[in-house]
Design an enzyme around this catalytic site. Structure first.
Site, PDB file in Angstrom:
ATOM      1  N   HIS A 165       0.842  -1.216   0.000  1.00 33.73           N
ATOM      2  CA  HIS A 165       0.000   0.000   0.000  1.00 33.73           C
ATOM      3  C   HIS A 165       0.873   1.260   0.000  1.00 33.73           C
ATOM      4  O   HIS A 165       0.430   2.315   0.463  1.00 33.73           O
ATOM      5  CB  HIS A 165      -0.945   0.041   1.210  1.00 33.73           C
ATOM      6  N   LYS A 298      15.447  20.820 -12.075  1.00 36.91           N
ATOM      7  CA  LYS A 298      14.830  19.516 -12.335  1.00 36.91           C
ATOM      8  C   LYS A 298      15.740  18.522 -13.030  1.00 36.91           C
ATOM      9  O   LYS A 298      16.521  18.882 -13.902  1.00 36.91           O
ATOM     10  CB  LYS A 298      13.569  19.693 -13.212  1.00 36.91           C
TER      11      LYS A 298
END
Ligand code: ARG
Length: 471
Positions: A165, A298
């Site tokens: 999960h 980035k």
């Protein structure tokens, strides 16, 4: 005037005998497949060569005619490989292009299509293609596996949290995680081997639909093309109608590509998450990342995002193929010409994904400090504490409940679970002993997981060795 003259122009197509008019320009453009099936040239020539040799062996054509045809085909192949062959869309497909070029050079070429139809010809070409493509993919898969095993070995002592999960679950190691990928990818190897076996059957000699009245020998041409089993016995299809209508191997190939692509996608997602600033487990190579045109800081994991994206395309190709064939009456229908672009696309994309992942896996670096920080979370060993209670005689359901209470206490007080006072633990689990804290030790956690498939260090080293033997 022009119209009338066009109308009276008799068809020059190979099948033009019964036609008084040539196909319209628009129909030629609509119906051509040579723009994509020229990729089959080498297999078409391999099939034609085998067919000619078989025709000579059974005496339908002479040895000389066969030799001329085979030599002519070789010349054409050389021209194609050199990029000097002129493909003509008006000749529809790869088969017609090659046959017409051959006929110009070799008079005996007019006999090549004896006892053969394009229906069994294209089925044959594609089976030869699938055999070659699966071998190539398996080689690339093994190369990728070998790089991943190196990466696992290099990081055999780097522990990280395992997730369910996307929540921290239990500690594993980088090597254990990578070996999970290897399991997925090795199943792909086996799946492509299965596709190879399915493709390894010769449909040649099935003709258009019902074979031929001529005394051909299908086993001979099958052998020439290498359609033989492990006992070196030629393998041929069992029903002439099914042989030209069947596209199961197309599905199987596309499914194997799609499944492998889903594996790539999941691997890519693991890496993308690990590469995020929030996790920081890995550093990706500059060579397979890109920057942003706007944000100078980035460094984006585009190669992995593309891998994730391409899986959609490959699943789509499988879908296209099954939709194409669904509801077609037996046997051949021209719809089936549309079966090639999705297959070729899946092959090309699969090969590129394999190459990219192989290249990236050489240069992925794990940030040991970030991994150590994440895996030092003592909650990852909450299950080990429950197991410890079980060893002290507590039924697992109760032990689970007790550890739940301990976790709640830790959360409430802000004291890490492994730093709670002995009395607090004994109050919740009277069976606990003074050594309960020994559970919170990663070495112990891995050492005690001794069963097959568990992240024990020795087992992992053995597993890496086993995989190396396998590939
Ligand atoms: N280009 C065709 C295809 O790929 C070859 C078979 C043509 N057969 C026919 N009956 N028109 O399907």
């Amino acid at each position: 005037m022009k119209k009338t003259s066009q109308k009276s122009k008799k068809s020059q197509a190979t099948w033009g005998g019964r036609f008084s008019q040539a196909p319209s320009e628009l129909m030629l453009k609509f119906g051509e497949s040579v723009s994509f099936d020229s990729a089959l040239a080498q297999f078409d020539i391999q099939g034609s060569t085998a067919h000619a040799k078989m025709l000579a062996d059974v005496g339908i054509i002479s040895k000389k005619e066969c030799a001329d045809i085979v030599a002519g085909l070789q010349k054409i192949l050389k021209k194609i490989e050199a990029g000097e062959f002129e493909w003509n869309e008006a000749l529809e497909d790869v088969h017609m292009n090659i046959e017409q070029a051959l006929t110009k050079e070799v008079p005996a070429a007019a006999k090549l299509h004896t006892a053969r139809s394009r229906n069994d010809q294209v089925a044959t070409d594609m089976r030869l293609f699938f055999k070659s493509a699966t071998v190539e993919i398996i080689l690339k898969l093994k190369n990728l596996l070998s790089n991943l095993l190196d990466l696992a070995e290099k990081n055999i002592n780097v522990y990280i949290p395992g997730y369910t999960h996307l929540q921290r679950a239990q500690p594993v190691s980088v090597a254990h995680h990578i070996l999970a990928w290897c399991e997925m990818l090795y199943r792909d190897v086996e799946r492509f081997q299965f596709v190879y076996d399915g493709a390894n059957v010769s449909p040649l000699g099935s003709g258009a639909i019902a074979g031929t009245t001529l005394p051909i020998d299908r086993a001979i041409s099958a052998r020439y093309m290498g359609f033989v089993d492990e006992t070196d016995t030629p393998v041929v299809t069992g029903n002439s109608m099914d042989a030209v209508a069947d596209r199961d191997v197309f599905f199987e190939f596309a499914f194997a590509c799609a499944t492998m692509a889903v594996h790539f996608s999941r691997i890519a997602e693991d890496v993308i998450i690990w590469n995020s600033s929030e996790f920081g487990f890995v550093r990706l190579p500059d060579t397979f990342t890109t920057g942003s045109s706007l944000m100078p800081q980035k460094k984006n994991p585009d190669s992995f995002e593309l891998m994730r994206g391409k899986s959609a395309r490959m699943i789509g190709n499988l879908n296209t193929l099954m939709l194409l064939v669904k509801g077609l009456p037996l046997t051949y229908n021209r719809d089936l010409q549309e079966d090639k672009p999705p297959v070729f696309d899946s092959f090309k994309q699969a090969c590129m994904c394999l190459d990219v992942l192989s290249a990236c896996s050489v240069d992925i670096e794990f940030n040991k400090q970030k991994c150590a920080e994440a895996v030092s979370d003592p909650l990852l060993l909450a299950t080990d504490l429950a197991d410890y209670f079980v060893m002290q005689g507590v039924p697992f359901r109760n032990a689970h409940h007790m550890v739940g209470a301990i976790v709640a206490l830790s959360e409430k007080t802000g004291v890490p679970i492994n730093e709670l006072a002995d009395e607090e633990i004994f109050a919740i689990c009277p069976n606990a002993k003074k050594d309960w804290r020994s559970v919170f030790n990663l070495e112990r956690a891995f050492e005690m997981r001794k069963g097959i498939g568990m992240p024990n260090l020795k087992l992992i080293a053995k597993q890496i060795e086993n995989f190396r033997d396998l590939i």
